[in-house]
Design an enzyme around this catalytic site. Structure first.
Site, mmCIF file in Angstrom:
data_model
loop_
_atom_site.group_PDB
_atom_site.id
_atom_site.type_symbol
_atom_site.label_atom_id
_atom_site.label_comp_id
_atom_site.label_asym_id
_atom_site.label_seq_id
_atom_site.Cartn_x
_atom_site.Cartn_y
_atom_site.Cartn_z
ATOM 1 N N HIS A 8 39.635 43.253 34.258
ATOM 2 C CA HIS A 8 40.236 44.483 34.783
ATOM 3 C C HIS A 8 39.207 45.504 35.270
ATOM 4 C CE1 HIS A 8 39.026 45.238 30.740
ATOM 5 N NE2 HIS A 8 39.199 46.531 30.899
ATOM 6 N N ASP A 9 37.929 45.171 35.152
ATOM 7 C CA ASP A 9 36.878 46.085 35.615
ATOM 8 C C ASP A 9 36.129 45.550 36.827
ATOM 9 O OD1 ASP A 9 37.307 47.800 33.384
ATOM 10 O OD2 ASP A 9 36.004 46.543 32.136
ATOM 11 N N GLU A 14 32.391 42.445 24.432
ATOM 12 C CA GLU A 14 32.146 42.780 25.842
ATOM 13 C C GLU A 14 30.700 43.255 25.978
ATOM 14 O OE1 GLU A 14 33.634 45.684 29.472
ATOM 15 O OE2 GLU A 14 33.449 46.451 27.447
ATOM 16 N N ASP A 45 42.613 43.854 21.997
ATOM 17 C CA ASP A 45 41.455 44.601 22.461
ATOM 18 C C ASP A 45 41.163 45.651 21.395
ATOM 19 O OD1 ASP A 45 39.582 45.873 24.267
ATOM 20 O OD2 ASP A 45 40.769 45.011 25.899
ATOM 21 N N ASP A 99 35.515 46.114 22.751
ATOM 22 C CA ASP A 99 35.118 46.878 23.935
ATOM 23 C C ASP A 99 33.675 47.363 23.797
ATOM 24 O OD1 ASP A 99 36.254 48.151 26.401
ATOM 25 O OD2 ASP A 99 35.665 49.997 25.382
HETATM 26 C C1 GLC Z 1 35.204 48.683 28.877
HETATM 27 C C2 GLC Z 1 36.575 48.429 29.438
HETATM 28 C C3 GLC Z 1 36.820 49.394 30.549
HETATM 29 C C4 GLC Z 1 36.766 50.789 29.980
HETATM 30 C C5 GLC Z 1 35.450 51.036 29.255
HETATM 31 C C6 GLC Z 1 35.518 52.237 28.394
HETATM 32 O O1 GLC Z 1 34.203 48.419 29.797
HETATM 33 O O2 GLC Z 1 36.685 47.100 29.836
HETATM 34 O O3 GLC Z 1 38.036 49.160 31.183
HETATM 35 O O4 GLC Z 1 36.931 51.731 30.998
HETATM 36 O O5 GLC Z 1 35.117 49.977 28.398
HETATM 37 O O6 GLC Z 1 36.326 51.988 27.283
#
Ligand code: GLC
Length: 527
Positions: A325-326, A264, A99, A201
């Site tokens: 995880h979100d 992402e 990541d 990310d």
């Molecule tokens: C992304 C991650 C998330 C995090 C956010 C800020 O969306 O997947 O878990 O809180 O970025 O880094």
């Protein structure tokens, strides 16, 4: 066709490292824990492991606040542990995807400490500093994704810094060439250590409007929804300049051969497609979260698959995601029976699937009592927290489900004594067995991994039917989203059931039609 690059052929498995396997008895998972479970991943049949952040971090956002882009947090282990993990993964022909969190660092990163030290700091422009508005308030109306303003005043220097997430996560300024260079060095640091790619990310956030214009109001906003939705994020993210930044990352990866860049991106399909980049110089796989956001109905999912397929740029490789995880767990959203249908869908659509740890054992919503809440978002905006999908992996019926010798950092699901890998791995009808069989089929049949896709008309509106085909092989997938049994017509000729979401139907031969039980999905092979 077996020569297709690994990230098109293979399946990605996401590990949330805090919750996979603890080896040092602190209730939090670690790198040696992941290494210890690689045999499981190889047995399951996935091809790559994506590991959520393990960098040194104050953990304000559980590792998505990075204090050093080239290290490992002691909570997770050491660089030596990381090297062992990569070597052991490669020995099992598993790829390792890291990541990468380039949009923001931790407030504790030395770059930020220097940047905030004075307006004259050589690192001042590494972050996004603006003067207050004439009334002394924040420079514009941009909001944090975790609620509240996205600007925090630094009293010592009299300016605000921008943070798309927590105040502890200041956004880096990607317009600053030195930031790009430092980040490229960080990518190379991990590439040299053998990582096979990155999940980047919030990649669509990297560039913001140069003029910092106010975001327009969202007239459809309903109180109770996350506050960020009060405005359309027109100027704070998804700017045209981002594509040059992504192409720059791709160029860093290029000399290393078959490495993957996953981005992402939470955007509607039309905008998402832009992230393949001009002439495919963007992300190899702009994460496709559409299945998470589409109502769980056969017709809606069919329409989604068709519009996504139709929108892909020439040569752009598709991908599918059911959870991370979100996001609420798939089994929590659609229920236990449909979670099996969802697994069959994920692993038979055209494109690289990403499987979230624990979904293969049907982990659902784990209630987290108020005193055990960990996610800062839940504290800011109750009801939106992500703890319930981040609970420990359930391995066996030993104390703490074999995850740790200590009380885990988040609670286990109540049914862990029965819902664990050990209990499900040899049960022919288990959801774990189903995942394993699906992954094996996908590996054995190029029609499923790299073959073409076409929708097939289905008799009822509860069934989604499609074919995957390559060379002489045609597979038909029929998914019953409904709770009634149905009989679905088949094209002429002989068909064999290769796999059903219900145990015991493999090998069944049929012609003209196939019977589907409630919530049943089947994969048929023609001939
Ligand atoms: C992304 C991650 C998330 C995090 C956010 C800020 O969306 O997947 O878990 O809180 O970025 O880094």
């Amino acid at each position: 066709m077996t020569e297709t690059v690994w990230w098109k052929r293979g399946t990605v498995y996401q590990v949330y490292p805090r919750s996979f396997q603890d080896t040092d008895g602190d209730g939090v998972g670690d790198l040696p824990g992941i290494t210890a479970r690689l045999d499981y991943l190889a047995w399951l049949g996935v091809d790559a492991v994506w590991i959520s952040p393990v960098y040194p971090s104050p953990m304000a956002d559980f590792g998505y606040d990075v204090a050093d882009y080239c290290g490992i947090d002691p909570l997770f282990g050491t660089l030596a542990d990381f090297d062992t993990l990569v070597a052991e993964a490669h020995r099992r022909k598993l790829k390792v995807i890291l990541d990468f969190v380039p949009n923001h660092s931790s407030i504790a990163h030395p770059w930020f400490t220097q940047s905030r030290s004075s307006r004259q700091s050589p690192k001042r422009d590494w972050y996004i500093w603006r003067d207050p508005a004439p009334d002394g308030g924040p420079p514009n109306n941009w909001l944090s994704n975790f609620g509240g303003p996205a600007w925090t005043l630094d009293p010592a220097t009299g300016q605000y810094y921008y943070h798309a997430f927590l105040p502890e996560q200041p956004d880096l300024n990607w317009r600053e060439p030195a930031v790009r260079a430092a980040m490229h060095d960080a990518l190379r640091f991990w590439l040299e250590r053998g990582v096979d790619g990155f999940r980047v990310d919030v990649i669509w956030h990297l560039m913001k409007d140069a003029g910092f214009r106010d975001n327009p109001e969202n007239p459809g906003y309903r109180p109770g929804a996350p506050e960020i939705n009060r405005f359309h994020q027109v100027y704070s993210a998804d700017q045209p300049e981002v594509f040059a930044v992504i192409a720059g990352m791709r160029a860093v990866l290029a000399p290393y051969g078959e490495r993957v860049l996953i981005g992402e991106i939470y955007l509607p399909i039309e905008r998402l497609m832009a992230y393949y980049g001009p002439d495919l110089t963007g992300a190899d796989l702009p994460f496709n979260f559409q299945l998470i956001q589409t109502p769980w109905k056969a017709g809606a999912v069919r329409d989604l698959v068709e519009s996504y397929e139709a929108a892909l740029p020439p040569g752009g490789w598709p991908n599918w995601v059911l959870g991370n995880h979100d996001q609420p767990r798939i089994a929590a959203r659609v229920g236990e029976a449909q979670a099996r249908v969802a697994a069959m869908l994920l692993l038979t659509l055209r494109g690289t699937p990403t499987l979230y740890y624990g979904d293969e054992i049907g982990l659902a919503h784990v209630p987290v009592p108020p005193e055990r809440v960990r996610d800062p978002w839940e504290r800011n905006e109750p009801g939106h927290g992500r703890d319930p999908e981040r609970t420990p992996m359930q391995w066996d019926d030993a104390p703490n489900a074999g995850f740790s010798e200590a009380e885990p950092w988040l609670p286990l699901a109540a049914d862990w004594p029965a819902r664990n890998v050990e209990a499900l791995r040899d049960a022919p009808g288990s959801i774990l067995t189903l995942h394993r069989r699906l992954l094996r089929l996908r590996r054995e049949h190029p029609a499923l991994s790299v073959g073409d896709y076409r929708t097939v008309a289905a008799a009822g509106d509860e069934v989604f039917a499609y074919e995957r085909f390559a060379g002489p092989e045609t597979m038909r997938v029929l998914l019953n989203f409904g709770a009634d049994a149905r009989t679905e017509p088949l094209s002429e000729g002989a068909w064999t059931i290769l796999l059903s979401t219900r145990a015991g139907r493999g090998g069944e031969a049929t012609r003209d039609s196939v019977a589907l039980g409630p919530d049943e999905g089947v994969i048929l092979l023609r001939g």
